[in-house]
Design an enzyme around this catalytic site. Structure first.
Site, PDB file in Angstrom:
ATOM      1  CG  ASP A 122      -0.625  -4.953 -16.886  1.00  0.00           C
ATOM      2  OD1 ASP A 122      -1.274  -4.366 -16.005  1.00  0.00           O
ATOM      3  OD2 ASP A 122       0.094  -5.941 -16.658  1.00  0.00           O
ATOM      4  CG  ASN A 165      -3.016  -1.096 -12.863  1.00  0.00           C
ATOM      5  OD1 ASN A 165      -2.993  -1.289 -11.636  1.00  0.00           O
ATOM      6  ND2 ASN A 165      -2.253  -1.792 -13.693  1.00  0.00           N
ATOM      7  N   GLY A 184       0.799  -1.229   0.000  1.00  0.00           N
ATOM      8  CA  GLY A 184       0.000   0.000   0.000  1.00  0.00           C
ATOM      9  C   GLY A 184       0.829   1.275   0.000  1.00  0.00           C
ATOM     10  CB  SER A 185       4.321   2.263  -0.730  1.00  0.00           C
ATOM     11  OG  SER A 185       4.570   1.123  -1.445  1.00  0.00           O
ATOM     12  CG  ASN A 186       1.984   3.182  -5.735  1.00  0.00           C
ATOM     13  OD1 ASN A 186       2.429   4.162  -6.318  1.00  0.00           O
ATOM     14  ND2 ASN A 186       2.565   1.980  -5.799  1.00  0.00           N
ATOM     15  CG  HIS A 246       2.455  -2.586 -15.076  1.00  0.00           C
ATOM     16  ND1 HIS A 246       1.998  -3.791 -14.589  1.00  0.00           N
ATOM     17  CD2 HIS A 246       3.546  -2.865 -15.822  1.00  0.00           C
ATOM     18  CE1 HIS A 246       2.790  -4.757 -15.026  1.00  0.00           C
ATOM     19  NE2 HIS A 246       3.738  -4.223 -15.782  1.00  0.00           N
ATOM     20  CD  GLU A 281       5.269   1.679  -8.913  1.00  0.00           C
ATOM     21  OE1 GLU A 281       4.980   0.857  -9.771  1.00  0.00           O
ATOM     22  OE2 GLU A 281       5.236   1.412  -7.692  1.00  0.00           O
ATOM     23  CG  LEU A 288      -1.503  -8.619  -6.672  1.00  0.00           C
ATOM     24  CD1 LEU A 288      -0.727  -9.484  -5.699  1.00  0.00           C
ATOM     25  CD2 LEU A 288      -0.679  -8.356  -7.929  1.00  0.00           C
TER      26      LEU A 288
END
Ligand code: GRF
Length: 193
Positions: A146, A103, A13-15, A105, A175, A86
């Protein structure tokens, strides 16, 4: 009225945290309506710490049940952000929210995307191919894996000393800045992604 976001995550969950930080600092005018996770994961702890509602929707639940719950939680939403989620989203869900799901990636799509391309696998594949640069991509989610329209990318230079883990760290640094930038831009514009 403040824009509403739903975040989907499965991991650290860093994003997600980066989005929280930007919102709390007033850089993005938005409210995170909730976090949806498909498993117990550190991202839910972050939601709890910041007073954000969260739901765990196990990926092996009944498909229709998950679809209905997801659709309900995202009702009237401005933006749905997949930040390390995921589970492949059901195409019915994607069709309900055209151009509203994005999303992040960890590669320069269209390279190194698709089935199995997540986590360290992506970075190892990049190194195995002797690439000299990699990066991250924010894209619209469509019914492929993707494959949706690319909104923004950031690159990193690969050094001969990099292994998959160090490359992952480099890419993640990018990111954490790219995702909030794109979210801010999308929420600030009147058009969809
Ligand atoms: C990120 O590398 C993102 O690009 C990918 O999953 C990872 C999630 O990391 N889709 P985190 O959970 O935000 O730390």
């Amino acid at each position: 009225m403040s824009k509403e976001i739903v975040v989907l995550a499965s991991g650290n969950g860093s994003n997600f945290q980066s989005l929280i930080n930007h919102i709390e600092a007033g850089h993005i005018e938005a409210n995170i309506r909730c976090l949806i996770a498909d498993r117990p994961c550190p991202a839910t702890k972050r939601a709890k710490q910041h007073g954000i509602s969260y739901y765990e929707l196990p990926r092996h639940n009944d498909r229709m049940l998950n679809l209905h719950v997801l659709a309900m939680l995202c009702h009237n939403i401005d933006l749905i952000v997949c930040a390390g989620y995921l589970t492949i989203l059901d195409s019915h869900f994607i069709n309900l929210f055209p151009n509203k799901i994005i999303n992040i990636h960890p590669s320069l799509l269209p390279k190194y995307g698709g089935k199995g391309m997540y986590g360290l696998n992506v970075h190892q594949a990049v190194l195995d191919a002797s690439e000299t640069e990699s990066g991250c991509t924010v894209h619209v989610v469509d019914s492929g894996i993707d494959t949706g329209r690319i909104l923004a990318q950031e690159t990193v230079t690969i050094s001969p000393l990099d292994d998959a883990r160090s490359l992952q760290t480099k890419v993640q640094e990018k990111e954490l800045r790219l995702l909030p930038q794109v979210v801010k831009a999308l929420l600030g514009s009147r058009v969809n992604a």
